[in-house]
Design a protein around this motif. Structure first.
Motif, PDB file in Angstrom:
ATOM      1  N   ARG A 182       0.838  -1.214   0.000  1.00 21.30           N
ATOM      2  CA  ARG A 182       0.000   0.000   0.000  1.00 21.30           C
ATOM      3  C   ARG A 182       0.870   1.260   0.000  1.00 21.30           C
ATOM      4  O   ARG A 182       0.505   2.268  -0.612  1.00 21.30           O
ATOM      5  N   VAL A 183       2.029   1.210   0.666  1.00 19.82           N
ATOM      6  CA  VAL A 183       2.969   2.337   0.618  1.00 19.82           C
ATOM      7  C   VAL A 183       3.396   2.567  -0.825  1.00 19.82           C
ATOM      8  O   VAL A 183       3.451   3.709  -1.296  1.00 19.82           O
ATOM      9  N   LEU A 184       3.666   1.496  -1.524  1.00 17.52           N
ATOM     10  CA  LEU A 184       4.042   1.611  -2.933  1.00 17.52           C
ATOM     11  C   LEU A 184       2.899   2.212  -3.751  1.00 17.52           C
ATOM     12  O   LEU A 184       3.123   3.064  -4.615  1.00 17.52           O
ATOM     13  N   ASP A 185       1.665   1.815  -3.457  1.00 19.21           N
ATOM     14  CA  ASP A 185       0.500   2.388  -4.140  1.00 19.21           C
ATOM     15  C   ASP A 185       0.383   3.885  -3.853  1.00 19.21           C
ATOM     16  O   ASP A 185       0.093   4.670  -4.759  1.00 19.21           O
ATOM     17  N   VAL A 186       0.589   4.271  -2.595  1.00 20.37           N
ATOM     18  CA  VAL A 186       0.535   5.691  -2.227  1.00 20.37           C
ATOM     19  C   VAL A 186       1.617   6.459  -2.976  1.00 20.37           C
ATOM     20  O   VAL A 186       1.369   7.546  -3.503  1.00 20.37           O
ATOM     21  N   HIS A 187       2.798   5.883  -3.047  1.00 21.86           N
ATOM     22  CA  HIS A 187       3.876   6.543  -3.786  1.00 21.86           C
ATOM     23  C   HIS A 187       3.490   6.744  -5.253  1.00 21.86           C
ATOM     24  O   HIS A 187       3.701   7.815  -5.808  1.00 21.86           O
ATOM     25  N   ALA A 188       2.912   5.731  -5.851  1.00 17.34           N
ATOM     26  CA  ALA A 188       2.514   5.833  -7.260  1.00 17.34           C
ATOM     27  C   ALA A 188       1.474   6.928  -7.461  1.00 17.34           C
ATOM     28  O   ALA A 188       1.523   7.658  -8.450  1.00 17.34           O
ATOM     29  N   GLU A 189       0.543   7.037  -6.524  1.00 21.36           N
ATOM     30  CA  GLU A 189      -0.527   8.035  -6.650  1.00 21.36           C
ATOM     31  C   GLU A 189      -0.090   9.433  -6.226  1.00 21.36           C
ATOM     32  O   GLU A 189      -0.411  10.407  -6.877  1.00 21.36           O
ATOM     33  N   VAL A 190       0.611   9.513  -5.119  1.00 23.21           N
ATOM     34  CA  VAL A 190       0.904  10.812  -4.511  1.00 23.21           C
ATOM     35  C   VAL A 190       2.277  11.340  -4.904  1.00 23.21           C
ATOM     36  O   VAL A 190       2.416  12.480  -5.336  1.00 23.21           O
ATOM     37  N   GLY A 191       3.300  10.509  -4.750  1.00 21.29           N
ATOM     38  CA  GLY A 191       4.660  10.976  -4.950  1.00 21.29           C
ATOM     39  C   GLY A 191       4.914  11.547  -6.325  1.00 21.29           C
ATOM     40  O   GLY A 191       5.450  12.646  -6.466  1.00 21.29           O
ATOM     41  N   THR A 192       4.547  10.824  -7.345  1.00 20.64           N
ATOM     42  CA  THR A 192       4.788  11.287  -8.706  1.00 20.64           C
ATOM     43  C   THR A 192       3.960  12.527  -9.004  1.00 20.64           C
ATOM     44  O   THR A 192       4.423  13.451  -9.664  1.00 20.64           O
ATOM     45  N   HIS A 193       2.735  12.574  -8.495  1.00 16.56           N
ATOM     46  CA  HIS A 193       1.873  13.742  -8.704  1.00 16.56           C
ATOM     47  C   HIS A 193       2.479  14.985  -8.060  1.00 16.56           C
ATOM     48  O   HIS A 193       2.436  16.074  -8.623  1.00 16.56           O
ATOM     49  N   LEU A 194       3.046  14.829  -6.879  1.00 14.14           N
ATOM     50  CA  LEU A 194       3.589  15.975  -6.145  1.00 14.14           C
ATOM     51  C   LEU A 194       4.919  16.458  -6.688  1.00 14.14           C
ATOM     52  O   LEU A 194       5.192  17.654  -6.690  1.00 14.14           O
ATOM     53  N   THR A 195       5.756  15.533  -7.112  1.00 11.69           N
ATOM     54  CA  THR A 195       7.127  15.922  -7.441  1.00 11.69           C
ATOM     55  C   THR A 195       7.522  15.636  -8.878  1.00 11.69           C
ATOM     56  O   THR A 195       8.615  15.988  -9.287  1.00 11.69           O
ATOM     57  N   GLY A 196       6.669  14.978  -9.652  1.00  6.07           N
ATOM     58  CA  GLY A 196       6.991  14.651 -11.032  1.00  6.07           C
ATOM     59  C   GLY A 196       7.877  13.426 -11.124  1.00  6.07           C
ATOM     60  O   GLY A 196       8.101  12.719 -10.148  1.00  6.07           O
ATOM     61  N   ASP A 197       8.381  13.172 -12.314  1.00  8.18           N
ATOM     62  CA  ASP A 197       9.263  12.021 -12.518  1.00  8.18           C
ATOM     63  C   ASP A 197      10.525  12.172 -11.674  1.00  8.18           C
ATOM     64  O   ASP A 197      10.999  13.281 -11.444  1.00  8.18           O
ATOM     65  N   GLY A 198      11.050  11.055 -11.243  1.00  4.11           N
ATOM     66  CA  GLY A 198      12.273  11.081 -10.449  1.00  4.11           C
ATOM     67  C   GLY A 198      12.040  11.333  -8.977  1.00  4.11           C
ATOM     68  O   GLY A 198      12.955  11.680  -8.253  1.00  4.11           O
ATOM     69  N   ALA A 199      10.790  11.163  -8.523  1.00  4.59           N
ATOM     70  CA  ALA A 199      10.481  11.393  -7.110  1.00  4.59           C
ATOM     71  C   ALA A 199      11.227  10.392  -6.239  1.00  4.59           C
ATOM     72  O   ALA A 199      11.304   9.209  -6.554  1.00  4.59           O
ATOM     73  N   HIS A 200      11.768  10.884  -5.148  1.00 10.64           N
ATOM     74  CA  HIS A 200      12.455  10.045  -4.167  1.00 10.64           C
ATOM     75  C   HIS A 200      11.532   9.877  -2.963  1.00 10.64           C
ATOM     76  O   HIS A 200      11.037  10.859  -2.415  1.00 10.64           O
ATOM     77  N   LEU A 201      11.289   8.635  -2.567  1.00 12.82           N
ATOM     78  CA  LEU A 201      10.461   8.340  -1.405  1.00 12.82           C
ATOM     79  C   LEU A 201      11.360   8.271  -0.179  1.00 12.82           C
ATOM     80  O   LEU A 201      12.230   7.399  -0.094  1.00 12.82           O
ATOM     81  N   ALA A 202      11.165   9.199   0.749  1.00 13.46           N
ATOM     82  CA  ALA A 202      11.930   9.224   1.996  1.00 13.46           C
ATOM     83  C   ALA A 202      11.033   8.685   3.109  1.00 13.46           C
ATOM     84  O   ALA A 202       9.918   9.169   3.301  1.00 13.46           O
ATOM     85  N   LEU A 203      11.531   7.674   3.811  1.00 12.68           N
ATOM     86  CA  LEU A 203      10.772   7.016   4.874  1.00 12.68           C
ATOM     87  C   LEU A 203      11.505   7.171   6.204  1.00 12.68           C
ATOM     88  O   LEU A 203      12.739   7.171   6.239  1.00 12.68           O
ATOM     89  N   ALA A 204      10.731   7.264   7.277  1.00 13.19           N
ATOM     90  CA  ALA A 204      11.296   7.264   8.627  1.00 13.19           C
ATOM     91  C   ALA A 204      10.502   6.283   9.470  1.00 13.19           C
ATOM     92  O   ALA A 204       9.276   6.399   9.577  1.00 13.19           O
ATOM     93  N   LEU A 205      11.191   5.317  10.029  1.00 10.06           N
ATOM     94  CA  LEU A 205      10.591   4.361  10.951  1.00 10.06           C
ATOM     95  C   LEU A 205      10.792   4.922  12.352  1.00 10.06           C
ATOM     96  O   LEU A 205      11.928   5.091  12.796  1.00 10.06           O
ATOM     97  N   CYS A 206       9.692   5.251  13.013  1.00  8.57           N
ATOM     98  CA  CYS A 206       9.746   5.861  14.335  1.00  8.57           C
ATOM     99  C   CYS A 206       9.256   4.849  15.363  1.00  8.57           C
ATOM    100  O   CYS A 206       8.257   4.163  15.126  1.00  8.57           O
ATOM    101  N   ARG A 207       9.965   4.767  16.484  1.00  8.53           N
ATOM    102  CA  ARG A 207       9.569   3.781  17.487  1.00  8.53           C
ATOM    103  C   ARG A 207      10.110   4.182  18.853  1.00  8.53           C
ATOM    104  O   ARG A 207      11.063   4.953  18.959  1.00  8.53           O
ATOM    105  N   PRO A 208       9.497   3.624  19.910  1.00  4.98           N
ATOM    106  CA  PRO A 208      10.066   3.819  21.238  1.00  4.98           C
ATOM    107  C   PRO A 208      11.361   3.017  21.358  1.00  4.98           C
ATOM    108  O   PRO A 208      11.619   2.118  20.556  1.00  4.98           O
ATOM    109  N   GLY A 209      12.157   3.346  22.325  1.00  6.14           N
ATOM    110  CA  GLY A 209      13.378   2.586  22.575  1.00  6.14           C
ATOM    111  C   GLY A 209      14.622   3.355  22.222  1.00  6.14           C
ATOM    112  O   GLY A 209      14.598   4.547  21.925  1.00  6.14           O
TER     113      GLY A 209
END
Length: 150
Positions: A67-94
């Motif tokens: 689903r993250v990949l689907d969101v990237h396909a729908e949102v990322g390319t629309h927002l930034t055009g071709d060559g969009a880089h998906l930046a992820l942050a895994l946040c957690r306690p500890g």
């Protein structure tokens, strides 16, 4: 002197992206796990969209990652055009050190994203008051972003 909006300052290095995540995620304490997404255009500028996915499981969920990949396909390319880089942050306690579970997430993200995104993604860990890169921004993306100076 005026300070440009954060999204207007291009990210042109791995360190710059780490600092960007610090600015976006402060305060850097988390009571539960989440995965944050944002996108960088080919010129290194960040899209105005920062999307948190709350309550992600300790072990990676392949359905969620698809689903993250689907969101990237729908949102990322629309927002930034071709060559969009998906930046992820895994946040957690500890503690802010890589755990076996974090390694599982990295492996699952590589499996799902590498072929589909042509390697144009990165992952940071935010925990214990710090942000650390787990998967660096590809140098090929940074070279393109560095050439997009305005």
């Amino acid at each position: 002197m005026t300070t440009p909006a954060l999204a207007d300052v291009p990210v042109r290095s791995s360190l710059a992206l780490t600092r960007r995540w610090v600015a976006l995620l402060t305060p850097l304490t988390f009571g539960r796990r989440s995965l944050w997404l944002t996108w960088l255009g080919a010129d290194g500028r960040q899209s105005p969209v920062v999307l948190p996915v709350d309550d992600v499981p300790v072990e990676p969920d392949r359905g969620l990652l698809s689903r993250v990949l689907d969101v990237h396909a729908e949102v990322g390319t629309h927002l930034t055009g071709d060559g969009a880089h998906l930046a992820l942050a895994l946040c957690r306690p500890g503690e802010p050190v890589e755990t076996d579970d974090d390694g599982e997430w990295m492996g699952a993200l590589h499996e799902v994203l590498d072929g589909a995104l042509d390697g144009t993604w990165s992952l940071h860990l935010a925990a214990g008051g710090r942000v650390e890169p787990l998967v660096d921004v590809p140098s090929s993306f940074l070279r393109r972003a560095g050439n997009g100076r305005r």
